[in-house]
Motif scaffolding. Structure first.
Motif, short mmCIF file in Angstrom:
data_model
loop_
_atom_site.label_atom_id
_atom_site.label_comp_id
_atom_site.label_asym_id
_atom_site.label_seq_id
_atom_site.Cartn_x
_atom_site.Cartn_y
_atom_site.Cartn_z
N UNK A 49 42.93 32.58 35.67
CA UNK A 49 43.95 32.52 36.70
C UNK A 49 43.93 33.77 37.58
N UNK A 50 43.44 34.87 37.07
CA UNK A 50 43.35 36.09 37.84
C UNK A 50 42.29 35.91 38.93
N UNK A 51 42.63 36.23 40.16
CA UNK A 51 41.74 36.00 41.31
C UNK A 51 40.42 36.76 41.17
N UNK A 52 40.47 38.00 40.70
CA UNK A 52 39.25 38.79 40.55
C UNK A 52 38.33 38.17 39.48
N UNK A 53 38.91 37.72 38.40
CA UNK A 53 38.11 37.09 37.35
C UNK A 53 37.49 35.81 37.87
N UNK A 54 38.23 35.05 38.67
CA UNK A 54 37.70 33.83 39.25
C UNK A 54 36.51 34.13 40.16
N UNK A 55 36.64 35.17 40.97
CA UNK A 55 35.54 35.55 41.87
C UNK A 55 34.32 35.95 41.07
N UNK A 56 34.51 36.76 40.02
CA UNK A 56 33.39 37.18 39.18
C UNK A 56 32.71 35.97 38.54
N UNK A 93 32.68 41.20 47.19
CA UNK A 93 32.14 40.53 46.00
C UNK A 93 31.57 41.55 45.03
N UNK A 94 30.80 42.49 45.56
CA UNK A 94 30.16 43.50 44.73
C UNK A 94 31.19 44.37 44.01
N UNK A 95 32.22 44.78 44.72
CA UNK A 95 33.25 45.63 44.12
C UNK A 95 34.00 44.90 43.01
N UNK A 96 34.37 43.65 43.27
CA UNK A 96 35.09 42.86 42.27
C UNK A 96 34.21 42.61 41.04
N UNK A 97 32.97 42.22 41.26
CA UNK A 97 32.07 41.93 40.15
C UNK A 97 31.87 43.17 39.27
N UNK A 98 31.61 44.31 39.89
CA UNK A 98 31.40 45.55 39.13
C UNK A 98 32.64 45.93 38.33
N UNK A 99 33.81 45.72 38.92
CA UNK A 99 35.06 46.05 38.23
C UNK A 99 35.27 45.15 37.01
N UNK A 100 35.04 43.85 37.17
CA UNK A 100 35.31 42.89 36.10
C UNK A 100 34.22 42.88 35.04
N UNK A 101 32.96 42.92 35.47
CA UNK A 101 31.84 42.76 34.53
C UNK A 101 31.22 44.07 34.05
N UNK A 102 31.61 45.19 34.63
CA UNK A 102 31.05 46.50 34.27
C UNK A 102 29.54 46.57 34.45
N UNK A 103 29.04 45.84 35.42
CA UNK A 103 27.64 45.93 35.83
C UNK A 103 27.55 45.44 37.27
#
Length: 172
Positions: A49-56, A93-103
């Motif tokens: 449900x978290x928008x950042x997690x959905x984007x990742x 996209x890059x900022x969100x992915x790096x924040x959520x996935x730590x890569x």
């Protein structure tokens, strides 16, 4: 199919069920979300449900589709591809992915390409040159260098070993 069946068991009418996305006719209450979440967890799924997690997750799904299910060689700019697929600018996209996935997205993309290379090597139907071409590597040497960096083995050594060192897509 599992998600659709479980939603129907719970009394919902899914309109569409695709990888990472479900549309349901009914409005969902907080209690309904809890019931759905508990039911899906028993099958290894979770509600995002978290928008950042959905984007990742959308990024991961898009990369998996591109690398593992595309019939054409990977002759595409990844940042442009993801921006079109997800309808957001690549820096976001890059900022969100790096924040959520730590890569980084690039590291995830490389990991997916190496897993695809492992699959192709395991089946043994293509030469290393053909695999490098299919995965859009500039040369066999470039593929081999990335393969060794990720796996600790050269593609040739990987091919000759007997044990399967491949990861499932969700482990990458």
């Amino acid at each position: 199919m599992v998600v659709k069946a479980e939603l129907e068991k719970l009394g919902f009418n899914p309109i569409s069920v695709e990888l990472g996305t479900v549309s349901i006719k009914e409005n969902i209450s907080a209690d309904d979300k809890i019931r759905i979440s508990e039911q899906l967890k028993s099958f290894g799924f979770e509600l995002l449900e978290d928008k950042k997690t959905q984007i990742a997750e959308q990024i991961k799904t898009s990369i998996i589709d591109l690398v593992h299910y595309s019939k054409e060689p990977l002759k595409i700019n990844l940042s442009a591809y993801l921006s079109v697929q997800i309808n957001l600018e690549y820096p976001q996209l890059s900022a969100v992915f790096s924040e959520i996935e730590n890569q980084t997205i690039e590291k995830y993309f490389i990991a997916q390409k190496i897993e695809k290379a492992k699959e192709m090597l395991t089946y043994g139907e293509l030469t290393l040159s053909e695999i490098a071409y299919q995965l859009n590597y500039s040369s066999v040497a470039h593929l081999s260098a990335q393969f060794k960096k990720v796996c600790g083995l050269t593609p040739s050594a990987y091919k000759t070993q007997t044990s399967d060192k491949r990861k499932t897509l969700d482990e990458i």
